[in-house]
Design an enzyme around this catalytic site. Structure first.
Site, mmCIF file in Angstrom:
data_model
loop_
_atom_site.group_PDB
_atom_site.id
_atom_site.type_symbol
_atom_site.label_atom_id
_atom_site.label_comp_id
_atom_site.label_asym_id
_atom_site.label_seq_id
_atom_site.Cartn_x
_atom_site.Cartn_y
_atom_site.Cartn_z
ATOM 1 N N ASP A 165 1.049 -1.038 0.114
ATOM 2 C CA ASP A 165 -0.185 0.295 -0.009
ATOM 3 C C ASP A 165 0.856 1.249 -0.061
ATOM 4 O OD1 ASP A 165 -2.384 1.531 0.361
ATOM 5 O OD2 ASP A 165 -2.043 1.439 2.505
ATOM 6 N N ASN A 416 6.834 -7.523 7.081
ATOM 7 C CA ASN A 416 5.496 -6.880 7.528
ATOM 8 C C ASN A 416 4.422 -7.637 6.760
ATOM 9 O OD1 ASN A 416 4.021 -4.485 8.191
ATOM 10 N ND2 ASN A 416 3.202 -4.491 6.100
ATOM 11 N N GLU A 417 3.295 -8.262 7.386
ATOM 12 C CA GLU A 417 2.151 -8.719 7.061
ATOM 13 C C GLU A 417 2.318 -9.733 6.070
ATOM 14 O OE1 GLU A 417 -0.792 -5.892 6.016
ATOM 15 O OE2 GLU A 417 -0.871 -5.354 8.379
ATOM 16 N N ASN A 471 -0.105 -5.653 13.835
ATOM 17 C CA ASN A 471 -0.981 -4.373 13.107
ATOM 18 C C ASN A 471 -2.421 -4.982 13.131
ATOM 19 O OD1 ASN A 471 1.768 -3.444 12.239
ATOM 20 N ND2 ASN A 471 1.068 -4.351 10.021
ATOM 21 N N TYR A 473 -6.535 -3.439 13.048
ATOM 22 C CA TYR A 473 -7.546 -2.311 12.634
ATOM 23 C C TYR A 473 -8.957 -2.411 13.031
ATOM 24 C CZ TYR A 473 -3.450 -0.598 9.745
ATOM 25 O OH TYR A 473 -2.435 0.145 9.328
ATOM 26 N N TYR A 477 -10.972 -1.768 9.330
ATOM 27 C CA TYR A 477 -11.501 -2.791 8.145
ATOM 28 C C TYR A 477 -12.154 -3.889 9.041
ATOM 29 C CZ TYR A 477 -7.550 -1.033 5.649
ATOM 30 O OH TYR A 477 -6.666 -0.148 4.963
ATOM 31 N N GLU A 510 0.890 -0.975 13.916
ATOM 32 C CA GLU A 510 -0.060 -0.270 13.088
ATOM 33 C C GLU A 510 -1.407 -0.369 13.933
ATOM 34 O OE1 GLU A 510 -0.297 -1.061 8.879
ATOM 35 O OE2 GLU A 510 1.783 -1.459 8.820
ATOM 36 N N TRP A 555 -0.279 4.078 12.792
ATOM 37 C CA TRP A 555 -0.244 3.993 11.427
ATOM 38 C C TRP A 555 -1.080 5.256 10.999
ATOM 39 C CZ3 TRP A 555 3.033 1.963 8.428
ATOM 40 C CH2 TRP A 555 3.061 1.894 7.114
ATOM 41 N N LYS A 574 -4.166 7.757 6.703
ATOM 42 C CA LYS A 574 -4.197 7.538 7.970
ATOM 43 C C LYS A 574 -3.159 8.288 8.883
ATOM 44 C CE LYS A 574 -6.078 2.934 7.410
ATOM 45 N NZ LYS A 574 -5.814 2.491 6.182
HETATM 46 C C1 BDP Z 1 -1.183 -2.617 6.583
HETATM 47 C C2 BDP Z 1 -0.054 -2.409 5.817
HETATM 48 C C3 BDP Z 1 0.344 -0.963 5.623
HETATM 49 C C4 BDP Z 1 -1.098 -0.280 4.865
HETATM 50 C C5 BDP Z 1 -1.891 -0.327 5.920
HETATM 51 C C6 BDP Z 1 -3.367 0.443 5.747
HETATM 52 O O1 BDP Z 1 1.006 -2.916 6.680
HETATM 53 O O2 BDP Z 1 1.144 -0.693 4.523
HETATM 54 O O3 BDP Z 1 -0.824 1.126 4.451
HETATM 55 O O4 BDP Z 1 -2.399 -1.640 6.461
HETATM 56 O O5 BDP Z 1 -4.367 -0.421 5.183
HETATM 57 O O6 BDP Z 1 -1.968 -3.610 6.202
HETATM 58 O O7 BDP Z 1 -3.625 1.551 5.720
#
Ligand code: BDP
Length: 597
Positions: A165, A416-417, A471, A473, A477, A510, A555, A574
């Site tokens: 992203d 990362n992820e 990470n 959300y 999400y 994040e 993030w 973000k």
């Molecule tokens: C995570 C990723 C990051 C994205 C973020 C997002 O590590 O690079 O920018 O989510 O969705 O999955 O904002």
């Protein structure tokens, strides 16, 4: 032997910046190599600033989105070549891969767009004018990191599809140096620290050519020599050391001299911060004291420059991070320009240093799938896992070699992820974690960053980590717009981790919401400034419930450019700061919390 020490100037070493306006040309049909552009010079070049990304300087979409080969060229003048002198040309990075030619001859190259490219230029340079040419390429694939693909368009042009992203910026992103150093030179050094009662021991090791002897000295801020030693390895002992502390950095100067025939044949001076990093149960310790990480995942990203390094932007970023009370950032999702680490050393910021191990999950929008917990697999059908792993390992090795002496670097992040739920993933990652541990003389903690599908019951790779980075959300999400339900789900997961991974520190690397600086709404809605603030407060209250959570890196530090899509409004929003580095409202709430924590 290539010297990768950061370029310095002194009475022996010369380092000249080659930054400026270079000549440039796209090569969509990859014809320049055959046509001999390196030998004859670029036909009809346009001008291009170095350092910088090319994408945002143009006014046409095809130029911004260009994917394929492109060339840079400049002139380098050499006044004098002495027999006992050698020349290197060092690019901080060229994204994502390059070949370097000097006077038409291939002098070196590099795979990977976020670490230095150093070529031994001496054999190709002559007195007077020399042509320096770089053939670069910004295509993405699944055998080099970061991972992605290239889509062929009907008109024959290519489009990069990162499995990540952030915009696939490319170019010569960091400064270019011409270095001249003695033929027999100091090549590298490393240090490790141990602290006793009002004393410190610094074990050093120096790599140098030939059989000259090595003298080292440690001087305090006033320039007073507080310890000295002789030999390529040794231990310096100092009483009452000034420790390098979080946001209170004390830097000594470490001087290395190579002595031949009674004379100083080479000399290298570097800042040194005395500090230790360790993990004790579920705590992260700096100098034996627990530290709570506060800050951000960042990007190297700004208007016009793209991913190009610029001191003014970096300075503003550090000032904003100081204002908000941060003490740490993660170099998401790739190692940054050397200068970021040198500034962090001075400012007392902590860095989780990350390789571009991103996109190891097959999806054109993996961040969205990942954030929502939909795994897309990867290792089962990756075209050449061995080659990918080889490139990944090389990046880890190069990152550690480059950054090992920075006191600011407290941990290495190797992913990362990524997909971490299969046996194939475990087999891929286990040797990489092992390698990172071995390569670092200081044996700093090694970590990786896990997305939602890497849940406590499914993730196979968390036991490889010295501390676990998550990470998450919840409220974006997952259960977006319903912070109550989001909190319930979040706590449910954290309760599982609490049972599973006892005595391991956790750091949130994040959490965040896209937020438009123009949007206010009461009651809040997603994308509004109010929602970002409420989301942050919900996250903070969850973090505070679990004592093994040892850090919160939001993030993102600032809004940043991404590719286009229905999930992004001209980029990822973000940021707690806008792309031009002004605070959004939630930044004040973070400041309030972090100044007290
Ligand atoms: C995570 C990723 C990051 C994205 C973020 C997002 O590590 O690079 O920018 O989510 O969705 O999955 O904002």
């Amino acid at each position: 032997m290539i010297s990768e020490l950061y370029p310095v100037n002194n009475e022996i070493r010369r380092a000249q910046l080659l930054d400026g306006l270079w000549r440039f040309r796209f090569d969509p049909r990859s014809e320049g190599k055959e046509a001999g552009w390196a030998e004859s010079g670029l036909p009809d070049p346009i001008s291009m600033p170095v350092p910088g990304s090319f994408a945002d300087l143009f006014t046409e979409a095809w130029q911004r989105d260009y994917c394929g080969d492109f060339w840079y060229e400049t002139d380098v003048y050499i006044q004098d070549v002495q027999p006992d002198q050698q020349f290197f040309i060092r690019f901080g990075s060229v994204t994502h891969r390059c070949c370097v030619y000097i006077n038409g001859q291939l002098a070196g190259g590099h795979e990977g767009g976020f670490l230095p490219v150093v070529v031994n230029a001496g054999p190709y340079l002559r007195r007077g004018r020399n042509r320096l040419t770089v053939l670069a390429n910004n295509e993405l694939n699944e055998t080099s990191i970061p991972c992605g693909a290239v889509r062929m368009k009907a008109d024959g042009s290519r489009m990069a599809q990162g499995y990540f992203d952030f915009f696939n910026y490319a170019g010569i992103h960091r400064s270019v140096w011409l270095e001249s150093i003695p033929a027999q030179a100091i090549r590298d050094y490393s240090v490790t620290y141990s602290l006793g009662d009002r004393c410190a021991e610094i074990a050093y090791e120096v790599e140098a050519d030939g059989d000259g002897s090595i003298l080292v000295e440690l001087a305090d801020r006033e320039g007073t020599v507080v310890a000295s030693g002789e030999g390529r390895q040794g231990i310096l002992r100092i009483a009452d050391p000034h420790l390098w502390q979080v946001r209170n950095a004390y830097l000594y100067t470490f001087t290395i001299r190579l002595i031949r025939s009674g004379k100083t044949a080479d000399r290298y001076d570097a800042p040194m911060g005395i500090r230790t990093v360790s993990i004790d149960g579920d705590r992260i310790l700096l100098n034996g004291q627990p530290v709570y990480l506060k800050g951000f995942g960042k990007h190297e990203d700004s208007e016009m420059l793209g991913r190009g390094f610029n001191y003014a932007v970096a300075k503003r970023d550090y000032e904003c991070m100081k204002w908000i009370g941060a003490n740490c950032f993660r170099t998401s999702h790739y190692p940054y320009a050397d200068e970021w680490y040198r500034m962090a050393d001075q400012e007392g910021f902590l860095i989780i240093d990350e390789v571009p191990g991103v996109g190891l999950m097959r999806s054109f929008a993996n961040f969205a799938a990942a954030g929502a917990g939909k795994s897309n697999g990867f290792f089962g059908d990756c075209p050449d896992v061995d080659l990918l792993q080889k490139n990944h390992r090389a990046a880890i090795e190069e990152m550690i070699r480059r950054d090992k002496n920075h006191p600011s670097v407290i941990a290495w992040s190797v992913i990362n992820e990524a997909e971490t739920t299969t046996q194939a993933a475990f087999e891929y990652f286990a040797p990489l974690f092992e390698a990172a541990r071995e390569m670092d003389p200081e044996h700093r903690p090694v970590t990786g960053v896990l997305e939602k599908t890497s849940s406590p019951d499914r993730c196979r790779c968390w036991p490889l980590m010295d501390f676990i980075c998550l990470n998450r959300y919840y409220g974006w999400y997952i259960s977006g717009g319903d912070l109550q339900e989001a909190r319930r789900q979040f706590e449910e997961e954290m309760d599982q981790w609490a049972e599973k991974a006892q005595h391991v520190p956790f750091v949130f690397t994040e959490f965040g919401t896209d937020t438009l600086d123009s949007l206010h709404k009461l009651p809040s809605v997603m994308w509004s400034q109010e929602y970002q603030q409420e989301y942050m407060e919900m996250n903070f209250s969850v973090f505070d419930r679990y004592p093994f959570i040892r850090g919160e890196l939001a993030w993102n530090f600032a809004d940043f450019q991404t590719g286009q899509g229905i999930m992004r409004v001209n980029g990822n929003k973000k940021g707690l700061f806008s792309r031009n580095r002004q605070p959004k409202e939630a930044a004040w709430a973070m400041k309030h919390r972090w100044e007290k924590r």
